[in-house]
Design a protein around this motif. Sequence first.
Motif, PDB file in Angstrom:
ATOM      1  N   LEU A   1      50.534  32.989  47.890  1.00 33.59           N
ATOM      2  CA  LEU A   1      49.420  33.483  47.086  1.00 33.59           C
ATOM      3  C   LEU A   1      49.921  34.155  45.812  1.00 33.59           C
ATOM      4  CD1 LEU A   1      47.177  34.918  49.943  1.00 33.59           C
ATOM      5  CD2 LEU A   1      46.836  32.805  48.654  1.00 33.59           C
ATOM      6  N   GLU A   2      51.085  34.814  45.903  1.00 29.28           N
ATOM      7  CA  GLU A   2      51.679  35.419  44.708  1.00 29.28           C
ATOM      8  C   GLU A   2      52.002  34.342  43.670  1.00 29.28           C
ATOM      9  OE1 GLU A   2      52.384  38.454  43.683  1.00 29.28           O
ATOM     10  OE2 GLU A   2      51.740  39.604  45.438  1.00 29.28           O
ATOM     11  N   VAL A   3      52.481  33.192  44.136  1.00 30.08           N
ATOM     12  CA  VAL A   3      52.788  32.091  43.216  1.00 30.08           C
ATOM     13  C   VAL A   3      51.518  31.644  42.489  1.00 30.08           C
ATOM     14  CG1 VAL A   3      53.446  29.654  43.102  1.00 30.08           C
ATOM     15  CG2 VAL A   3      54.837  31.257  44.412  1.00 30.08           C
ATOM     16  N   LEU A   4      50.426  31.476  43.218  1.00 27.92           N
ATOM     17  CA  LEU A   4      49.170  31.054  42.591  1.00 27.92           C
ATOM     18  C   LEU A   4      48.659  32.103  41.612  1.00 27.92           C
ATOM     19  CD1 LEU A   4      47.306  29.541  45.680  1.00 27.92           C
ATOM     20  CD2 LEU A   4      48.572  28.313  43.907  1.00 27.92           C
ATOM     21  N   ALA A   5      48.887  33.374  41.928  1.00 24.41           N
ATOM     22  CA  ALA A   5      48.407  34.449  41.067  1.00 24.41           C
ATOM     23  C   ALA A   5      49.203  34.568  39.771  1.00 24.41           C
ATOM     24  CB  ALA A   5      48.462  35.778  41.823  1.00 24.41           C
TER      25      ALA A   5
ATOM     26  N   ARG B   1      61.245  43.130  45.227  1.00 30.11           N
ATOM     27  CA  ARG B   1      60.362  41.984  45.387  1.00 30.11           C
ATOM     28  C   ARG B   1      58.996  42.297  44.799  1.00 30.11           C
ATOM     29  NH1 ARG B   1      64.093  38.339  45.939  1.00 30.11           N
ATOM     30  NH2 ARG B   1      65.021  38.155  48.005  1.00 30.11           N
ATOM     31  N   ALA B   2      58.149  41.301  44.864  1.00 33.11           N
ATOM     32  CA  ALA B   2      56.760  41.492  44.448  1.00 33.11           C
ATOM     33  C   ALA B   2      56.070  42.354  45.497  1.00 33.11           C
ATOM     34  CB  ALA B   2      56.073  40.143  44.305  1.00 33.11           C
ATOM     35  N   SER B   3      54.756  42.428  45.411  1.00 33.86           N
ATOM     36  CA  SER B   3      54.001  43.333  46.261  1.00 33.86           C
ATOM     37  C   SER B   3      54.182  43.035  47.735  1.00 33.86           C
ATOM     38  CB  SER B   3      52.519  43.264  45.892  1.00 33.86           C
ATOM     39  OG  SER B   3      52.044  41.955  46.065  1.00 33.86           O
TER      40      SER B   3
ATOM     41  N   LYS C   1      44.483  43.259  41.294  1.00 34.01           N
ATOM     42  CA  LYS C   1      45.751  43.944  41.047  1.00 34.01           C
ATOM     43  C   LYS C   1      45.634  44.844  39.816  1.00 34.01           C
ATOM     44  CE  LYS C   1      48.218  40.202  43.299  1.00 34.01           C
ATOM     45  NZ  LYS C   1      49.186  39.091  43.178  1.00 34.01           N
ATOM     46  N   LEU C   2      46.394  44.559  38.757  1.00 32.29           N
ATOM     47  CA  LEU C   2      46.366  45.409  37.571  1.00 32.29           C
ATOM     48  C   LEU C   2      45.540  44.791  36.445  1.00 32.29           C
ATOM     49  CD1 LEU C   2      50.035  46.761  37.492  1.00 32.29           C
ATOM     50  CD2 LEU C   2      47.955  47.901  38.306  1.00 32.29           C
TER      51      LEU C   2
END
Length: 265
Positions: free
Chosen positions: A26-30, A5-7, A122-123
């Motif tokens: 929030l991952e979707v928005l990012a 999965r993601a973070s 993040k990165l």
Amino acid sequence: MRSKRASTDRQPKEDRHFVTALARGLEVLACFRHGETTLSNQELALRCKLPKSTVSRLTMTLTKLGYLIHIEESGRYRLGTACLALGSALLAKLDVRKIAHPLMQELANLTGTSVSLGVRDKLSMIYVEHCRSKAALTLTLDVGSRMPLVASAIGRAWLAAASESDREQALAQARELDVKAWPGMQAGVNKAMEDYRTLGVTCSFGDWNKEVNGIARAFDPGNGLPIMAINVGGPSYNLTPEYLINEVRPKLLDLVRAIEDALPQ
């Protein structure tokens, strides 16, 4: 076997205060990157490493809340005005931007460069302030642009100034993302750390983009704000490494000291 999965899946399972559904939203928005207008559920699912059905529920919820806009003709999504309100509120609270802007613009005009203030996400490093020289030969970037944490001068400056634990965590994520490219990335980071000790700045001479050179310096603005960094750069055919190191570097170091002195304690 479950897919990675993601973070959100990297959070400790015993942390009962962590809300996975919120994190996934929030991952979707990012997922929306600078220069991208719309994304589909399929594209979002690939980037978040989540099932498309899960992403569909998230995008519907985010649309109802105003964080996304659904384009009926194409079935794709774009960021909504609620995101703009959040971003505007954050930028308005960053007093360091108001202090830094005139100093950054002066340096840009004096050196014929682009000067940017960024924070880590993040990165990536995200520009929260950007000043261009009045000269024509500058980069076409702006507030909201993202620079890679490992390959850009501004990202390397953050790595050099961050705590050892934060730096190691970020580098571990970069290594996991691209194992094959990691040896080259690690060499670039090691060189940047040495440059920061000896020159006071980190460098990226064609590392992020073959046609772009830049140097950067990080600083701690205090008052609970994250470490920030200032990058000075531009097209490599116009800004040589020698010019940036010998002529621009002392001015960049003076600029950062001036910002630090002007910030409230």
